[in-house]
Design a protein around this motif. Sequence first.
Motif, PDB file in Angstrom:
ATOM      1  N   GLY A  98       0.649  -1.132   0.562  1.00 45.31           N
ATOM      2  CA  GLY A  98       0.062   0.231   0.397  1.00 45.31           C
ATOM      3  C   GLY A  98       0.680   1.244  -0.484  1.00 45.31           C
ATOM      4  N   ARG A  99       0.463   2.513   0.544  1.00 44.59           N
ATOM      5  CA  ARG A  99       1.543   3.368   1.353  1.00 44.59           C
ATOM      6  C   ARG A  99       2.217   3.161   1.609  1.00 44.59           C
ATOM      7  N   SER A 100       2.698   2.044   2.168  1.00 48.20           N
ATOM      8  CA  SER A 100       4.485   1.880   3.040  1.00 48.20           C
ATOM      9  C   SER A 100       5.072   1.435   2.620  1.00 48.20           C
ATOM     10  N   THR A 101       5.593   1.995   1.600  1.00 47.32           N
ATOM     11  CA  THR A 101       7.435   1.982   0.835  1.00 47.32           C
ATOM     12  C   THR A 101       6.578   0.515   0.021  1.00 47.32           C
ATOM     13  N   ARG A 102       5.400   0.692  -1.403  1.00 52.04           N
ATOM     14  CA  ARG A 102       5.263  -0.514  -2.052  1.00 52.04           C
ATOM     15  C   ARG A 102       6.309  -0.957  -2.125  1.00 52.04           C
ATOM     16  N   LEU A 103       6.289  -1.972  -1.848  1.00 50.99           N
ATOM     17  CA  LEU A 103       7.767  -2.885  -3.253  1.00 50.99           C
ATOM     18  C   LEU A 103       6.852  -4.139  -3.738  1.00 50.99           C
ATOM     19  N   ASP A 104       7.128  -3.737  -5.585  1.00 52.44           N
ATOM     20  CA  ASP A 104       7.317  -4.459  -6.212  1.00 52.44           C
ATOM     21  C   ASP A 104       8.115  -4.235  -7.517  1.00 52.44           C
ATOM     22  N   ARG A 105       8.223  -5.203  -8.563  1.00 52.41           N
ATOM     23  CA  ARG A 105       9.381  -4.742  -9.414  1.00 52.41           C
ATOM     24  C   ARG A 105       9.455  -3.281  -9.923  1.00 52.41           C
ATOM     25  N   HIS A 106       8.775  -2.602  -9.897  1.00 57.48           N
ATOM     26  CA  HIS A 106       9.234  -1.109 -10.767  1.00 57.48           C
ATOM     27  C   HIS A 106       9.304  -0.491  -9.369  1.00 57.48           C
ATOM     28  N   ALA A 107       9.202  -0.986  -8.053  1.00 64.11           N
ATOM     29  CA  ALA A 107      10.081  -0.613  -7.315  1.00 64.11           C
ATOM     30  C   ALA A 107      11.711   0.120  -7.130  1.00 64.11           C
ATOM     31  N   ASP A 108      12.679   1.071  -6.196  1.00 66.95           N
ATOM     32  CA  ASP A 108      13.869   1.049  -6.464  1.00 66.95           C
ATOM     33  C   ASP A 108      14.668  -0.260  -6.484  1.00 66.95           C
ATOM     34  N   GLU A 109      14.877  -0.374  -7.266  1.00 69.49           N
ATOM     35  CA  GLU A 109      15.984  -1.806  -7.383  1.00 69.49           C
ATOM     36  C   GLU A 109      16.628  -1.871  -5.986  1.00 69.49           C
ATOM     37  N   THR A 110      17.244  -0.680  -4.797  1.00 67.32           N
ATOM     38  CA  THR A 110      18.300  -0.878  -4.190  1.00 67.32           C
ATOM     39  C   THR A 110      17.568  -2.050  -3.179  1.00 67.32           C
TER      40      THR A 110
END
Length: 434
Positions: A98-110
Amino acid sequence: MEPGHTPVDLQTTTRRAFGLSVREHTMTVPWDWHNPGGTLEVFARELAAEDAGPDTPVLLFLQGGPGNPAPRPVELGGWLGEALRHHRILLLDQRGTGRSTRLDRHADETLLDAAHLSLLRADSIVADAEALRAGLGVDRWDVLGQSFGGFCITTYLSRHPESIRYAYFTGGLPAIDVHADEVYRATFARLAARHEAFYRTVPWAERRIREICHHLNNSDERLPTGERLSSRRFRTIGIELGRATGFHSLAHLLDAPFHDVRGEKRLRGDTLAELGQRLSFEANPLYAVVHESIYGGSTPGPTAWAANCVREEVEGFEENLDPVRDEKFHLTGEHIFPWQFEEDPALVPFRRVAEDLAQREWPRLYDEASLAGAPATGAAAVYVDDIYVPMEHSLATAARIRDLRPWITNEHQHDGLRADGENIFRRLHAMVRG
């Protein structure tokens, strides 16, 4: 370093919706509570009736998953409407969702490495919740957990039992002293029984499942996202069998899946579109990536792709069955397999980190002494036919929590809170006060 002792930056905005006061809380917390360094944002939405005052009890809702955000309500029925009669409700987006620093393949790769993804388990979620409780100035609150949310409550009662007044579990409690292999032996056994009930209810379903899998083994069918659909991936639609409307939902999907084009079978476009939606982890990749890690640490040793190993022990679930010749042929359920990180585009970027997590030794999440002495009163809806969280494991853990009152019922499947949340929450609410 304990949450509550580490300063967090908590920001709150207020608006109105649904005739309610809506407060949106955003706080900055450490990724690693034991070694503060990098930070992430954690979000929670608070709903309260117009007449709710500062003394109205707070109910924290912990969503099932893992890897799913809190509900985004568009109406106030079900458990939410019932709970609002008694509580201010906090809908927490667990870290990475959600809005808690969502992680998916489009997120910051680091952020898509094992160092960060290993910090998405119940212990970190509980630490975030404790920081939110302290930041809001709440002395003790009530907690409602669905499925994995109940796993988080069990960790909460192990780490901070003094912070919880009433604990409500729906959809199961975790096995706290068995390896993931044993969890999956139980889920496959329960799924096999559920499968037989499905085949009795929809007599033609087995023939159609075998027909589709045979077709996929011999034809190049493509999902709307472009990748070839394999029979083993198709078989994961069996997760639907654990839901209230699962038999009917699968029957509709299987009803008329093919075109006949000059004597040649082809899957229809609407069938492929629906399968694409059911089979893709684009909306919730963390559900797959960290799924087995939630069972880690209950006993020594890594989870080591437990579901993938155990399936080969149970007739009807083996990966390489022949849909034409083998006597038993079943769909799989809430099970994650390593090849999904090769076949699902949403999961491909997580392939290496998923392997790392599968081979990791995890710290324990539960403390039996704390559970046995927890001051909270609890109630749990435990479903007899649950294929996600086996009843026997839920009851074994419930017996170790000091004042946990189980309600054992065959009226619901794993998604009972969604299907009949108003009545389930009303009953649990009464049980802790009985």
